[in-house]
Design an enzyme around this catalytic site. Structure first.
Site, mmCIF file in Angstrom:
data_model
loop_
_atom_site.group_PDB
_atom_site.id
_atom_site.type_symbol
_atom_site.label_atom_id
_atom_site.label_comp_id
_atom_site.label_asym_id
_atom_site.label_seq_id
_atom_site.Cartn_x
_atom_site.Cartn_y
_atom_site.Cartn_z
ATOM 1 N N ILE A 1 0.856 -1.180 0.000
ATOM 2 C CA ILE A 1 0.000 0.000 0.000
ATOM 3 C C ILE A 1 0.894 1.233 0.000
ATOM 4 O O ILE A 1 1.799 1.352 0.825
ATOM 5 C CB ILE A 1 -0.914 0.022 1.249
ATOM 6 N N GLY B 1 4.389 4.031 3.080
ATOM 7 C CA GLY B 1 3.927 2.807 2.437
ATOM 8 C C GLY B 1 4.045 1.655 3.420
ATOM 9 O O GLY B 1 4.677 1.785 4.459
ATOM 10 N N LYS B 2 3.409 0.565 3.112
ATOM 11 C CA LYS B 2 3.553 -0.629 3.947
ATOM 12 C C LYS B 2 3.109 -1.814 3.132
ATOM 13 O O LYS B 2 2.300 -1.662 2.206
ATOM 14 C CB LYS B 2 2.654 -0.502 5.190
ATOM 15 N N GLY B 3 3.640 -2.976 3.455
ATOM 16 C CA GLY B 3 3.234 -4.155 2.714
ATOM 17 C C GLY B 3 3.297 -5.382 3.570
ATOM 18 O O GLY B 3 3.631 -5.316 4.757
ATOM 19 N N ASP C 1 9.728 -5.482 9.082
ATOM 20 C CA ASP C 1 8.672 -5.239 10.062
ATOM 21 C C ASP C 1 8.451 -6.588 10.747
ATOM 22 O O ASP C 1 9.335 -7.442 10.723
ATOM 23 C CB ASP C 1 7.399 -4.722 9.356
#
Ligand code: GLU
Length: 446
Positions: A85, A130-132, A171
């Site tokens: 995202i 952002g992050k995924g 993460d």
């Protein structure tokens, strides 16, 4: 579209409160993204954000979902679902971690991506958010299966990531090795001459493969530097402070060790997925970290007593560090917490109802986007070192990190004073004002 007057003026130090925040109607959300949006809207209301910008920032710019096959060790093939995202990039490249967990889902990743936008803005980094993640349980996969999942995911993302576009990092459930596999996969898909100038496609790599010294400890260290700023501000001597930590992985264990070794604080209670332990005389954080690495959790650690979850949440301590999953502090356990300050090493560990209870009970809060910003700050240092072909000494990294955290902490204090609001509201407002200023100056294309 008129985007003027999106932000309130920058707060001045030690000025009088501008407004007293209106009481907030609090509800327990069932969806993490709804909570992230509610936090944003609170800040938008308090800064009188213009409606166009409110609409832009209420949703991510891009939502990428990839389904891809992975070959398992037994020769079978399984399908995996991966997310990236990209929430916002007005301040710079999309930036944020990748999470491997069976619980990963779209709205979780959307919330985490939005928080990255605010975290980077608050720390004054030239990054967006952002992050995924991939919906898998990394503990159930062999090393070679994990490698294949990671490489295939990187390949599936293709040009949706890039060293000057979107830069993943570790993460939950991922680590420096994961990042090295991603970097290597990416490097092998681009032109020869560009390979070595593309190492910064990910951060949080091992030092041997282009990572930065001090990145492994950075999130926990950043949490501690925040606590140190708070201690100075409030005349608290950390040498006499006791600490409880929830989650003894990367963030929790480094925070506990640094608080103990460099500030003389005493770890008295720890909880993780295996159980809760406590010892009023103190638990050696370094020894416990070694035990957890070998045994996979705190349960059974000989030099502390096992305690119930209820006793853990009510343990007497000065500093409480949630460093595990989101939504751990709820309206069930928050009313009985006895600490003086909470520093959120995790992202989103406190529900909004719990937050209100803690505020009413006079427990101070250093919110996630400030308390755990150390990780992405040192990711920025790693990215900068890679771009410049430099390697920085550990003391330089720590010094620069300390300064950035102290600056961010001070900006939040100024914002708190200016708006007469809580520290959580102030972190959101300070971050939002930074982003809004960039939109104000640049306008909306065309
Ligand atoms: N995953 C970390 C976070 O939530 C680090 C992100 C990064 O270094 O880009 O802040």
């Amino acid at each position: 579209m008129d985007t003027s007057a999106t932000s309130s003026p920058a707060p001045e130090a030690a000025d009088t409160p501008m407004t007293k925040a209106a009481p907030i109607e609090v509800k327990e959300f069932e969806n993490l993204y709804e909570m992230a949006v509610a936090q944003f809207e609170r800040a938008a209301d308090m800064t009188d954000l213009n409606p166009a910008l409110r609409a832009i920032l209420s949703q991510p710019k891009n939502e990428i979902i990839v389904n891809f096959p992975v070959r398992m060790d037994d020769g079978s093939t399984t399908m995996a679902k991966g997310y990236r995202i990209q929430h916002n990039n007005i301040l710079g490249c999309y930036k944020g971690g990748l999470r491997f967990s069976p619980l990963v889902h779209l709205d979780e990743v959307k919330a985490l991506a939005a928080w990255m936008t605010w975290k980077c803005a608050l720390a004054d980094l030239p990054f967006g958010g952002g992050k995924g993640g991939i919906q898998i349980d990394p503990t159930q996969l062999s090393r070679s299966e994990l490698e294949r999942v990671t490489r295939r995911f990187t390949h599936a993302l293709g040009n949706n990531i890039g060293p000057d576009y979107d830069i993943p990092a570790p993460d939950m459930g991922t680590n420096a090795q994961t990042m090295v596999w991603m970097m290597d996969t990416y490097m092998n898909t681009i032109a020869y001459a560009s390979k070595n100038v593309s190492r910064h496609v990910v951060t949080g790599k091992t030092v041997a493969s282009g990572g930065s010294l001090g990145r492994d400890e950075a999130t926990g260290r950043g949490t501690v530097y925040n606590i140190a700023s708070w201690a100075v501000e409030n005349g608290v001597d950390l040498q006499h402070c006791t600490v409880a930590v929830q989650g003894f992985g990367n963030v929790g264990s480094y925070a506990a060790r640094i608080l103990q070794d460099e500030y003389g604080a005493k770890l008295v209670a720890v909880q993780d997925h295996t159980g809760s332990i406590g010892n009023k005389k103190g638990i050696d954080a370094n020894e416990l970290a070694g035990y957890v690495e070998q045994d996979g959790g705190v349960k059974g650690y000989g030099k502390a007593d096992e305690m119930s979850a209820a006793d853990f949440w009510t343990a007497e301590c000065d500093i409480f560090i949630p460093a595990a999953l989101e939504w751990q502090l709820t309206s069930d356990n928050a009313p009985n917490m006895k600490c003086r300050i909470i520093a959120e090493g995790a992202n989103g560990p406190t529900t909004m109802a719990a937050d209100k209870i803690l505020t009413e009970n006079g427990i101070e809060m250093i919110p996630d986007i400030l308390a755990n910003a150390g990780g992405v700050i040192v990711s920025f240092f790693e990215w900068t070192q890679n771009r410049r072909g430099e390697t920085w000494y550990l003391d330089e990294v720590r010094h620069k990190l300390k300064r950035r955290i102290a600056d961010a902490y001070d900006r939040v204090t100024q914002t708190m004073n200016h708006y007469g609001c809580t520290r959580r509201e102030a972190t959101s407002i300070a971050a939002l004002n930074r982003v809004a200023q960039a939109y104000d100056e640049r306008g909306i294309f065309p």
